[in-house]
Design a protein around this motif. Structure first.
Motif, PDB file in Angstrom:
ATOM      1  N   ALA A 133     -12.204   3.858  23.787  1.00 42.66           N
ATOM      2  CA  ALA A 133     -11.215   4.031  24.860  1.00 42.66           C
ATOM      3  C   ALA A 133     -10.430   2.730  25.066  1.00 42.66           C
ATOM      4  O   ALA A 133      -9.204   2.750  25.264  1.00 42.66           O
ATOM      5  CB  ALA A 133     -11.915   4.442  26.157  1.00 42.66           C
ATOM      6  N   PHE A 134     -11.132   1.614  25.011  1.00 37.94           N
ATOM      7  CA  PHE A 134     -10.471   0.314  25.143  1.00 37.94           C
ATOM      8  C   PHE A 134      -9.512   0.102  23.985  1.00 37.94           C
ATOM      9  O   PHE A 134      -8.381  -0.369  24.166  1.00 37.94           O
ATOM     10  CB  PHE A 134     -11.530  -0.800  25.179  1.00 37.94           C
ATOM     11  N   GLN A 135      -9.950   0.443  22.773  1.00 41.74           N
ATOM     12  CA  GLN A 135      -9.106   0.256  21.593  1.00 41.74           C
ATOM     13  C   GLN A 135      -7.809   1.056  21.705  1.00 41.74           C
ATOM     14  O   GLN A 135      -6.729   0.550  21.373  1.00 41.74           O
ATOM     15  CB  GLN A 135      -9.857   0.683  20.331  1.00 41.74           C
ATOM     16  N   LEU A 136      -7.904   2.288  22.151  1.00 40.34           N
ATOM     17  CA  LEU A 136      -6.707   3.132  22.251  1.00 40.34           C
ATOM     18  C   LEU A 136      -5.711   2.555  23.244  1.00 40.34           C
ATOM     19  O   LEU A 136      -4.506   2.464  22.948  1.00 40.34           O
ATOM     20  CB  LEU A 136      -7.098   4.552  22.644  1.00 40.34           C
ATOM     21  N   ALA A 137      -6.206   2.147  24.409  1.00 40.24           N
ATOM     22  CA  ALA A 137      -5.312   1.570  25.419  1.00 40.24           C
ATOM     23  C   ALA A 137      -4.678   0.276  24.902  1.00 40.24           C
ATOM     24  O   ALA A 137      -3.477   0.048  25.086  1.00 40.24           O
ATOM     25  CB  ALA A 137      -6.094   1.313  26.711  1.00 40.24           C
ATOM     26  N   ALA A 138      -5.489  -0.559  24.252  1.00 38.85           N
ATOM     27  CA  ALA A 138      -4.976  -1.832  23.737  1.00 38.85           C
ATOM     28  C   ALA A 138      -4.004  -1.611  22.588  1.00 38.85           C
ATOM     29  O   ALA A 138      -3.018  -2.341  22.446  1.00 38.85           O
ATOM     30  CB  ALA A 138      -6.144  -2.717  23.294  1.00 38.85           C
ATOM     31  N   LEU A 139      -4.265  -0.607  21.762  1.00 34.19           N
ATOM     32  CA  LEU A 139      -3.370  -0.313  20.642  1.00 34.19           C
ATOM     33  C   LEU A 139      -1.992   0.095  21.145  1.00 34.19           C
ATOM     34  O   LEU A 139      -0.965  -0.329  20.606  1.00 34.19           O
ATOM     35  CB  LEU A 139      -3.972   0.784  19.762  1.00 34.19           C
ATOM     36  N   LYS A 140      -1.949   0.925  22.177  1.00 27.69           N
ATOM     37  CA  LYS A 140      -0.664   1.333  22.750  1.00 27.69           C
ATOM     38  C   LYS A 140       0.117   0.108  23.234  1.00 27.69           C
ATOM     39  O   LYS A 140       1.331   0.007  23.019  1.00 27.69           O
ATOM     40  CB  LYS A 140      -0.891   2.312  23.902  1.00 27.69           C
ATOM     41  N   LYS A 141      -0.573  -0.817  23.866  1.00 27.67           N
ATOM     42  CA  LYS A 141       0.087  -2.039  24.353  1.00 27.67           C
ATOM     43  C   LYS A 141       0.619  -2.868  23.190  1.00 27.67           C
ATOM     44  O   LYS A 141       1.703  -3.450  23.259  1.00 27.67           O
ATOM     45  CB  LYS A 141      -0.885  -2.863  25.202  1.00 27.67           C
ATOM     46  N   GLN A 142      -0.154  -2.916  22.104  1.00 25.95           N
ATOM     47  CA  GLN A 142       0.280  -3.703  20.958  1.00 25.95           C
ATOM     48  C   GLN A 142       1.469  -3.063  20.238  1.00 25.95           C
ATOM     49  O   GLN A 142       2.347  -3.767  19.732  1.00 25.95           O
ATOM     50  CB  GLN A 142      -0.881  -3.915  19.985  1.00 25.95           C
ATOM     51  N   PHE A 147       7.364  -3.625  19.196  1.00 25.16           N
ATOM     52  CA  PHE A 147       8.777  -3.250  19.257  1.00 25.16           C
ATOM     53  C   PHE A 147       9.661  -4.403  19.739  1.00 25.16           C
ATOM     54  O   PHE A 147      10.886  -4.334  19.622  1.00 25.16           O
ATOM     55  CB  PHE A 147       8.967  -2.020  20.155  1.00 25.16           C
ATOM     56  N   LYS A 148       9.049  -5.461  20.252  1.00 25.70           N
ATOM     57  CA  LYS A 148       9.827  -6.634  20.668  1.00 25.70           C
ATOM     58  C   LYS A 148      10.181  -7.523  19.472  1.00 25.70           C
ATOM     59  O   LYS A 148      10.957  -8.467  19.621  1.00 25.70           O
ATOM     60  CB  LYS A 148       9.033  -7.454  21.694  1.00 25.70           C
ATOM     61  N   THR A 149       9.595  -7.240  18.325  1.00 26.15           N
ATOM     62  CA  THR A 149       9.875  -8.042  17.133  1.00 26.15           C
ATOM     63  C   THR A 149      10.882  -7.313  16.246  1.00 26.15           C
ATOM     64  O   THR A 149      10.868  -6.085  16.150  1.00 26.15           O
ATOM     65  CB  THR A 149       8.599  -8.310  16.309  1.00 26.15           C
ATOM     66  N   SER A 150      11.713  -8.074  15.574  1.00 30.01           N
ATOM     67  CA  SER A 150      12.707  -7.458  14.695  1.00 30.01           C
ATOM     68  C   SER A 150      12.042  -6.731  13.529  1.00 30.01           C
ATOM     69  O   SER A 150      12.490  -5.658  13.114  1.00 30.01           O
ATOM     70  CB  SER A 150      13.667  -8.528  14.174  1.00 30.01           C
ATOM     71  N   PHE A 151      10.954  -7.301  13.007  1.00 27.10           N
ATOM     72  CA  PHE A 151      10.273  -6.694  11.866  1.00 27.10           C
ATOM     73  C   PHE A 151       9.698  -5.326  12.208  1.00 27.10           C
ATOM     74  O   PHE A 151       9.977  -4.325  11.540  1.00 27.10           O
ATOM     75  CB  PHE A 151       9.165  -7.630  11.367  1.00 27.10           C
ATOM     76  N   TYR A 152       8.857  -5.276  13.259  1.00 25.97           N
ATOM     77  CA  TYR A 152       8.183  -4.022  13.579  1.00 25.97           C
ATOM     78  C   TYR A 152       9.129  -2.979  14.175  1.00 25.97           C
ATOM     79  O   TYR A 152       8.929  -1.781  13.998  1.00 25.97           O
ATOM     80  CB  TYR A 152       6.997  -4.261  14.510  1.00 25.97           C
ATOM     81  N   LYS A 153      10.150  -3.424  14.879  1.00 25.36           N
ATOM     82  CA  LYS A 153      11.101  -2.453  15.422  1.00 25.36           C
ATOM     83  C   LYS A 153      11.701  -1.624  14.298  1.00 25.36           C
ATOM     84  O   LYS A 153      11.790  -0.389  14.376  1.00 25.36           O
ATOM     85  CB  LYS A 153      12.199  -3.173  16.210  1.00 25.36           C
ATOM     86  N   GLU A 154      12.100  -2.299  13.232  1.00 25.75           N
ATOM     87  CA  GLU A 154      12.666  -1.585  12.078  1.00 25.75           C
ATOM     88  C   GLU A 154      11.600  -0.795  11.338  1.00 25.75           C
ATOM     89  O   GLU A 154      11.802   0.374  10.987  1.00 25.75           O
ATOM     90  CB  GLU A 154      13.326  -2.590  11.136  1.00 25.75           C
ATOM     91  N   THR A 182       8.604   5.999  17.816  1.00 29.15           N
ATOM     92  CA  THR A 182       9.646   5.551  18.740  1.00 29.15           C
ATOM     93  C   THR A 182       9.107   4.674  19.858  1.00 29.15           C
ATOM     94  O   THR A 182       9.881   4.035  20.575  1.00 29.15           O
ATOM     95  CB  THR A 182      10.357   6.772  19.361  1.00 29.15           C
ATOM     96  N   GLY A 183       7.788   4.659  20.033  1.00 29.36           N
ATOM     97  CA  GLY A 183       7.189   3.847  21.083  1.00 29.36           C
ATOM     98  C   GLY A 183       5.712   4.136  21.208  1.00 29.36           C
ATOM     99  O   GLY A 183       5.156   4.964  20.462  1.00 29.36           O
ATOM    100  N   PRO A 184       5.024   3.484  22.138  1.00 24.07           N
ATOM    101  CA  PRO A 184       3.578   3.660  22.294  1.00 24.07           C
ATOM    102  C   PRO A 184       3.168   5.091  22.661  1.00 24.07           C
ATOM    103  O   PRO A 184       2.021   5.478  22.430  1.00 24.07           O
ATOM    104  CB  PRO A 184       3.224   2.674  23.417  1.00 24.07           C
ATOM    105  N   GLU A 185       4.113   5.878  23.204  1.00 20.83           N
ATOM    106  CA  GLU A 185       3.795   7.262  23.563  1.00 20.83           C
ATOM    107  C   GLU A 185       3.475   8.123  22.335  1.00 20.83           C
ATOM    108  O   GLU A 185       2.864   9.198  22.465  1.00 20.83           O
ATOM    109  CB  GLU A 185       4.957   7.883  24.353  1.00 20.83           C
ATOM    110  N   ASP A 186       3.853   7.639  21.147  1.00 17.14           N
ATOM    111  CA  ASP A 186       3.534   8.373  19.921  1.00 17.14           C
ATOM    112  C   ASP A 186       2.102   8.124  19.456  1.00 17.14           C
ATOM    113  O   ASP A 186       1.643   8.759  18.499  1.00 17.14           O
ATOM    114  CB  ASP A 186       4.505   7.981  18.799  1.00 17.14           C
ATOM    115  N   ILE A 187       1.414   7.181  20.082  1.00 16.64           N
ATOM    116  CA  ILE A 187       0.006   6.892  19.761  1.00 16.64           C
ATOM    117  C   ILE A 187      -0.852   7.580  20.822  1.00 16.64           C
ATOM    118  O   ILE A 187      -1.039   7.067  21.926  1.00 16.64           O
ATOM    119  CB  ILE A 187      -0.261   5.375  19.729  1.00 16.64           C
ATOM    120  N   LYS A 188      -1.354   8.752  20.483  1.00 17.19           N
ATOM    121  CA  LYS A 188      -2.128   9.544  21.445  1.00 17.19           C
ATOM    122  C   LYS A 188      -3.630   9.444  21.215  1.00 17.19           C
ATOM    123  O   LYS A 188      -4.422   9.604  22.136  1.00 17.19           O
ATOM    124  CB  LYS A 188      -1.679  11.009  21.391  1.00 17.19           C
TER     125      LYS A 188
END
Length: 438
Positions: free
Chosen positions: A22-31, A36-43, A51-57
């Protein structure tokens, strides 16, 4: 009487599997949001349909994220993976590579503290306390094995002597004069240090040395046994790499039966390096890591190139964070010799089983006509070197046959005089590949 084990943060280290996940899932969404704040990962993430952390369920959605490699880090040097304003960065580290564009690691003050706390878990789990004096013999500077280990040792409360690498005579004097009880060094340097102590003015019983923390280069269980026997200490295996905050990513507990990966700080996967598909627990593959605890520089599904396996059985120490086995090699330091895959660790395994063989060796690969030629140079003990030539010939033949049985190639074995192979004081060079580059 039931054995008592030492912990740094027992609640965190023994949390239930459900709590970890449960901790991993919450932390993964935050990461993912941070990425998405980085140019590399955004692309990269957008191209993958994220499209965002909401896609990690669920944690299974991690597999939607593309892998990250060392090549990617070099391609976006210097700022492509920076997720915070540069004025929030308090430290920059870089990989220990000697050529080309470096891989750079950024850390905020919070990241530095988190890395130190992670390191402290391993050190406390190995039995280190605030009563210990620790001598850090790893290189300080851009290499994370110096400062990140140092901060973790201070967090435990140990007295830290930052001698860094090299200057063996000073290392020995400080160990003797300040009662050093814990050392952090490569396995090859620890054995070099032991030989230097034998040749010094001091006696081994005059030292308080009891624990050796070893990493930065792969080494076999046979080499650990040799170190413990010759040095009279307990040797603990520590895993880390610069990209993952340095040492302390995984650490052996006092049972020393595999390294616990701190799963509230990292998500680990083991994949088939050819198909890139996950392998079952217990099956060997390449370790892939996702950092859950770094603000300055997110790293998602990073291919470490290190080969290991998950140990599925629970550890009797009570920690619930899963263990990985000792590394057998790397996908990128594997030697292909006449079409056969050979890992240096396989050669070391044979060498260290034999009485009379020293700890220093060098694997030389050359091209002779259309064929590869494999030569293993290995030092022998002073006693064996001074013995009858027939004893040397017997050992040479035995090593050749045992290696051939393991790697299916018959190498040339050269037995060397003690001290004749150059001794590295930092990371040992075990392979000299002289074949022309394609």
């Amino acid at each position: 009487m039931e054995r008592e084990f030492s912990y740094w943060d027992k609640d965190a280290e023994t949390m239930s599997r459900d709590t970890i996940e449960a901790f991993q899932l919450a932390a993964l969404k935050k990461q993912v949001a941070n990425a998405f704040k980085t140019s590399f990962y955004k692309e990269r993430l957008t191209k993958a349909g994220i499209t965002g952390p909401e896609d990690i369920k669920t944690l299974a959605d991690l597999r939607k994220i593309p892998f990250t490699t060392k090549y990617d880090l070099r391609e976006v040097y210097p700022y492509g993976l920076l997720a915070v304003p540069f004025d929030q960065v308090v430290r920059v580290h870089a990989s220990s590579g000697t050529t080309g564009t470096p891989t750079v690691i950024y850390m905020t003050a919070k990241d530095v503290d988190m890395a130190a706390d992670t390191m402290a878990r391993g050190l406390a789990g190995a039995g280190c306390t605030n009563k210990d004096t620790c001598q850090n013999m790893m290189t300080y500077g851009l290499f994370t094995g110096g400062m990140n280990f140092h901060y973790g040792a201070e967090k435990v409360g140990m007295t830290v002597i930052p001698t860094s690498s090299g200057n063996t005579l000073r290392q020995i004097k400080f160990m003797h004069d300040f009662g050093t009880s814990v050392t952090h060094a490569t396995p090859s340097y620890m054995l070099h240090l032991n030989q230097a102590i034998k040749e010094s003015e001091y006696k081994r019983e005059d030292f308080k040395w009891r624990i050796g923390i070893s990493g930065a280069e792969p080494y076999s269980e046979e080499l650990r046994n040799k170190m413990e026997k010759e040095l009279g200490i307990e040797v603990y295996n520590c895993y880390g790499m610069s990209e993952l905050n340095g040492p302390g990513v995984a650490f052996e507990c006092q049972l020393r039966k595999g390294m616990h990966v701190w799963e509230d700080r990292y998500i680990m996967e083991i994949i088939d390096p050819e198909t890139l598909e996950p392998v079952p627990d217990g099956e060997e593959g390449e370790l892939v890591m996702t950092i859950l605890c770094r603000d300055a520089m997110p790293l998602l599904r990073y291919r470490t190139r290190d080969l290991t396996r998950v140990i599925p059985e629970p550890c009797p120490c009570g920690r619930t964070h899963r263990r990985i086995a000792r590394f057998t090699g790397r996908t990128d330091d594997m030697l292909i010799i006449n079409g056969v895959n050979v890992f240096p660790s396989q050669i070391e395994e044979v060498l260290l089983k034999e009485k009379g063989v020293g700890a220093n060796y060098l694997i030389v690969v050359e091209k002779k006509g259309d064929m590869d030629k494999l030569t293993v140079q290995v030092e022998v003990t002073p006693e064996l070197f001074a013995d009858d030539a027939r004893v040397m010939n017997t050992l040479r033949d035995k090593l050749r046959e045992e290696m051939s049985a393991l790697i299916t190639i018959k190498p040339i074995i050269e037995l060397k005089e003690p001290g004749s192979i150059p001794q590295a004081e930092t990371k040992a060079k075990r392979v000299n590949d002289l074949r022309p580059k394609a």
